[in-house]
Design a protein around this motif. Structure first.
Motif, PDB file in Angstrom:
ATOM      1  N   LEU A  15       0.849  -1.191   0.000  1.00 21.94           N
ATOM      2  CA  LEU A  15       0.000   0.000   0.000  1.00 21.94           C
ATOM      3  C   LEU A  15       0.882   1.238   0.000  1.00 21.94           C
ATOM      4  O   LEU A  15       1.877   1.300   0.724  1.00 21.94           O
ATOM      5  CB  LEU A  15      -0.890   0.019   1.237  1.00 21.94           C
ATOM      6  N   ARG A  16       0.504   2.225  -0.782  1.00 20.34           N
ATOM      7  CA  ARG A  16       1.195   3.506  -0.815  1.00 20.34           C
ATOM      8  C   ARG A  16       0.189   4.614  -0.505  1.00 20.34           C
ATOM      9  O   ARG A  16      -0.213   5.355  -1.394  1.00 20.34           O
ATOM     10  CB  ARG A  16       1.825   3.747  -2.187  1.00 20.34           C
ATOM     11  N   PRO A  17      -0.211   4.719   0.752  1.00 18.65           N
ATOM     12  CA  PRO A  17      -1.219   5.733   1.101  1.00 18.65           C
ATOM     13  C   PRO A  17      -0.621   7.137   1.100  1.00 18.65           C
ATOM     14  O   PRO A  17       0.580   7.323   1.323  1.00 18.65           O
ATOM     15  CB  PRO A  17      -1.650   5.316   2.505  1.00 18.65           C
ATOM     16  N   SER A  18      -1.466   8.095   0.871  1.00 20.21           N
ATOM     17  CA  SER A  18      -1.064   9.497   0.940  1.00 20.21           C
ATOM     18  C   SER A  18      -0.643   9.841   2.364  1.00 20.21           C
ATOM     19  O   SER A  18      -1.220   9.343   3.339  1.00 20.21           O
ATOM     20  CB  SER A  18      -2.244  10.379   0.528  1.00 20.21           C
ATOM     21  N   ASP A  19       0.360  10.700   2.491  1.00 11.81           N
ATOM     22  CA  ASP A  19       0.791  11.151   3.811  1.00 11.81           C
ATOM     23  C   ASP A  19      -0.316  11.913   4.532  1.00 11.81           C
ATOM     24  O   ASP A  19      -0.283  12.058   5.749  1.00 11.81           O
ATOM     25  CB  ASP A  19       2.028  12.045   3.692  1.00 11.81           C
ATOM     26  N   ALA A  20      -1.301  12.399   3.776  1.00 10.36           N
ATOM     27  CA  ALA A  20      -2.393  13.169   4.372  1.00 10.36           C
ATOM     28  C   ALA A  20      -3.436  12.283   5.057  1.00 10.36           C
ATOM     29  O   ALA A  20      -4.260  12.792   5.808  1.00 10.36           O
ATOM     30  CB  ALA A  20      -3.067  14.015   3.290  1.00 10.36           C
ATOM     31  N   LEU A  21      -3.401  10.970   4.812  1.00  7.58           N
ATOM     32  CA  LEU A  21      -4.388  10.085   5.444  1.00  7.58           C
ATOM     33  C   LEU A  21      -4.073   9.895   6.921  1.00  7.58           C
ATOM     34  O   LEU A  21      -2.927   9.632   7.282  1.00  7.58           O
ATOM     35  CB  LEU A  21      -4.392   8.707   4.770  1.00  7.58           C
ATOM     36  N   PRO A  22      -5.077   9.998   7.770  1.00  7.68           N
ATOM     37  CA  PRO A  22      -4.864   9.734   9.200  1.00  7.68           C
ATOM     38  C   PRO A  22      -4.461   8.275   9.421  1.00  7.68           C
ATOM     39  O   PRO A  22      -4.837   7.385   8.661  1.00  7.68           O
ATOM     40  CB  PRO A  22      -6.227  10.013   9.833  1.00  7.68           C
ATOM     41  N   GLY A  23      -3.717   8.034  10.482  1.00  5.10           N
ATOM     42  CA  GLY A  23      -3.246   6.694  10.808  1.00  5.10           C
ATOM     43  C   GLY A  23      -4.364   5.679  10.919  1.00  5.10           C
ATOM     44  O   GLY A  23      -4.240   4.541  10.453  1.00  5.10           O
ATOM     45  N   GLN A  24      -5.479   6.056  11.541  1.00  4.62           N
ATOM     46  CA  GLN A  24      -6.576   5.105  11.704  1.00  4.62           C
ATOM     47  C   GLN A  24      -7.180   4.721  10.356  1.00  4.62           C
ATOM     48  O   GLN A  24      -7.651   3.595  10.182  1.00  4.62           O
ATOM     49  CB  GLN A  24      -7.642   5.621  12.664  1.00  4.62           C
ATOM     50  N   THR A  25      -7.138   5.628   9.377  1.00  5.03           N
ATOM     51  CA  THR A  25      -7.637   5.298   8.034  1.00  5.03           C
ATOM     52  C   THR A  25      -6.691   4.314   7.358  1.00  5.03           C
ATOM     53  O   THR A  25      -7.136   3.375   6.700  1.00  5.03           O
ATOM     54  CB  THR A  25      -7.795   6.577   7.180  1.00  5.03           C
ATOM     55  N   VAL A  26      -5.392   4.503   7.535  1.00  3.42           N
ATOM     56  CA  VAL A  26      -4.411   3.577   6.957  1.00  3.42           C
ATOM     57  C   VAL A  26      -4.609   2.178   7.547  1.00  3.42           C
ATOM     58  O   VAL A  26      -4.593   1.178   6.825  1.00  3.42           O
ATOM     59  CB  VAL A  26      -2.971   4.084   7.171  1.00  3.42           C
ATOM     60  N   VAL A  27      -4.830   2.098   8.852  1.00  2.00           N
ATOM     61  CA  VAL A  27      -5.071   0.801   9.496  1.00  2.00           C
ATOM     62  C   VAL A  27      -6.353   0.171   8.939  1.00  2.00           C
ATOM     63  O   VAL A  27      -6.388  -1.033   8.647  1.00  2.00           O
ATOM     64  CB  VAL A  27      -5.136   0.943  11.029  1.00  2.00           C
ATOM     65  N   ALA A  28      -7.387   0.969   8.744  1.00  2.00           N
ATOM     66  CA  ALA A  28      -8.644   0.453   8.176  1.00  2.00           C
ATOM     67  C   ALA A  28      -8.423  -0.051   6.750  1.00  2.00           C
ATOM     68  O   ALA A  28      -8.979  -1.083   6.355  1.00  2.00           O
ATOM     69  CB  ALA A  28      -9.722   1.534   8.203  1.00  2.00           C
ATOM     70  N   LEU A  29      -7.591   0.651   5.974  1.00  2.00           N
ATOM     71  CA  LEU A  29      -7.272   0.215   4.617  1.00  2.00           C
ATOM     72  C   LEU A  29      -6.548  -1.125   4.637  1.00  2.00           C
ATOM     73  O   LEU A  29      -6.823  -2.012   3.834  1.00  2.00           O
ATOM     74  CB  LEU A  29      -6.388   1.242   3.904  1.00  2.00           C
ATOM     75  N   MET A  30      -5.608  -1.255   5.568  1.00  2.00           N
ATOM     76  CA  MET A  30      -4.856  -2.498   5.684  1.00  2.00           C
ATOM     77  C   MET A  30      -5.792  -3.654   6.031  1.00  2.00           C
ATOM     78  O   MET A  30      -5.698  -4.733   5.436  1.00  2.00           O
ATOM     79  CB  MET A  30      -3.747  -2.352   6.719  1.00  2.00           C
ATOM     80  N   ASP A  31      -6.678  -3.436   6.981  1.00  2.00           N
ATOM     81  CA  ASP A  31      -7.637  -4.474   7.361  1.00  2.00           C
ATOM     82  C   ASP A  31      -8.535  -4.851   6.178  1.00  2.00           C
ATOM     83  O   ASP A  31      -8.791  -6.029   5.934  1.00  2.00           O
ATOM     84  CB  ASP A  31      -8.490  -4.019   8.536  1.00  2.00           C
ATOM     85  N   ALA A  32      -8.986  -3.846   5.435  1.00  2.00           N
ATOM     86  CA  ALA A  32      -9.863  -4.084   4.286  1.00  2.00           C
ATOM     87  C   ALA A  32      -9.138  -4.826   3.169  1.00  2.00           C
ATOM     88  O   ALA A  32      -9.749  -5.622   2.448  1.00  2.00           O
ATOM     89  CB  ALA A  32     -10.412  -2.756   3.758  1.00  2.00           C
ATOM     90  N   ALA A  33      -7.841  -4.593   3.025  1.00  2.00           N
ATOM     91  CA  ALA A  33      -7.070  -5.241   1.959  1.00  2.00           C
ATOM     92  C   ALA A  33      -6.764  -6.703   2.267  1.00  2.00           C
ATOM     93  O   ALA A  33      -6.494  -7.485   1.353  1.00  2.00           O
ATOM     94  CB  ALA A  33      -5.775  -4.472   1.712  1.00  2.00           C
ATOM     95  N   ARG A  34      -6.807  -7.073   3.522  1.00  2.00           N
ATOM     96  CA  ARG A  34      -6.491  -8.460   3.896  1.00  2.00           C
ATOM     97  C   ARG A  34      -7.604  -9.436   3.512  1.00  2.00           C
ATOM     98  O   ARG A  34      -7.335 -10.550   3.076  1.00  2.00           O
ATOM     99  CB  ARG A  34      -6.231  -8.548   5.396  1.00  2.00           C
ATOM    100  N   ALA A  35      -8.855  -9.025   3.690  1.00  2.00           N
ATOM    101  CA  ALA A  35      -9.972  -9.927   3.408  1.00  2.00           C
ATOM    102  C   ALA A  35     -11.262  -9.128   3.253  1.00  2.00           C
ATOM    103  O   ALA A  35     -11.372  -8.011   3.747  1.00  2.00           O
ATOM    104  CB  ALA A  35     -10.134 -10.946   4.539  1.00  2.00           C
ATOM    105  N   ASP A  36     -12.204  -9.733   2.542  1.00  2.00           N
ATOM    106  CA  ASP A  36     -13.548  -9.163   2.436  1.00  2.00           C
ATOM    107  C   ASP A  36     -14.553 -10.249   2.804  1.00  2.00           C
ATOM    108  O   ASP A  36     -14.165 -11.322   3.283  1.00  2.00           O
ATOM    109  CB  ASP A  36     -13.801  -8.576   1.038  1.00  2.00           C
ATOM    110  N   ALA A  37     -15.828 -10.002   2.572  1.00  2.00           N
ATOM    111  CA  ALA A  37     -16.865 -10.970   2.936  1.00  2.00           C
ATOM    112  C   ALA A  37     -16.731 -12.279   2.168  1.00  2.00           C
ATOM    113  O   ALA A  37     -17.212 -13.316   2.626  1.00  2.00           O
ATOM    114  CB  ALA A  37     -18.247 -10.363   2.696  1.00  2.00           C
ATOM    115  N   GLN A  38     -16.054 -12.237   1.011  1.00  2.00           N
ATOM    116  CA  GLN A  38     -15.878 -13.449   0.203  1.00  2.00           C
ATOM    117  C   GLN A  38     -14.665 -14.272   0.637  1.00  2.00           C
ATOM    118  O   GLN A  38     -14.495 -15.398   0.197  1.00  2.00           O
ATOM    119  CB  GLN A  38     -15.733 -13.084  -1.266  1.00  2.00           C
ATOM    120  N   GLY A  39     -13.809 -13.678   1.457  1.00  2.00           N
ATOM    121  CA  GLY A  39     -12.629 -14.412   1.915  1.00  2.00           C
ATOM    122  C   GLY A  39     -11.356 -13.596   1.790  1.00  2.00           C
ATOM    123  O   GLY A  39     -11.371 -12.366   1.722  1.00  2.00           O
ATOM    124  N   GLU A  40     -10.250 -14.316   1.732  1.00  2.00           N
ATOM    125  CA  GLU A  40      -8.924 -13.705   1.714  1.00  2.00           C
ATOM    126  C   GLU A  40      -8.690 -12.883   0.445  1.00  2.00           C
ATOM    127  O   GLU A  40      -9.052 -13.291  -0.647  1.00  2.00           O
ATOM    128  CB  GLU A  40      -7.889 -14.832   1.796  1.00  2.00           C
TER     129      GLU A  40
END
Length: 94
Positions: A51-76
């Motif tokens: 992931l290459r998030p913008s420096d302007a994104l808050p840390g909690q948003t980056v963590v949410a992006l990481m969690d979302a990228a790991r898996a969705d409702a369909q799986g990994e």
């Protein structure tokens, strides 16, 4: 997502541009997961994502992006994540 959407390729590394959709100014994580699911469909054996998030994104948003990228409702999706800055050089092309 089409194979033609590949930006660069070097060995076993491919770079794709995926934009973070937003709804009412908030990150649309379901929309991001839909884009990542389409990317995953190109090669279901891929597990790594940088992931290459913008420096302007808050840390909690980056963590949410990481969690979302790991898996969705369909799986990994991409369980092996790393972070890079926007100023990091992209992979070299052969």
């Amino acid at each position: 997502m089409r194979r033609a959407d590949v930006i660069t390729s070097a060995g076993d590394t491919q770079a794709f541009a995926v934009s973070l959709p937003s709804q009412s100014g908030e990150a649309d994580l379901a929309g991001l997961q839909a884009q990542l699911r389409a990317l995953k469909a190109l090669d279901t054996t891929r597990r790594k994502l940088t992931l290459r998030p913008s420096d302007a994104l808050p840390g909690q948003t980056v963590v949410a992006l990481m969690d979302a990228a790991r898996a969705d409702a369909q799986g990994e999706l991409f369980p092996e994540l790393s972070l890079a800055t926007l100023t990091d050089a992209p992979p070299e092309t052969p």
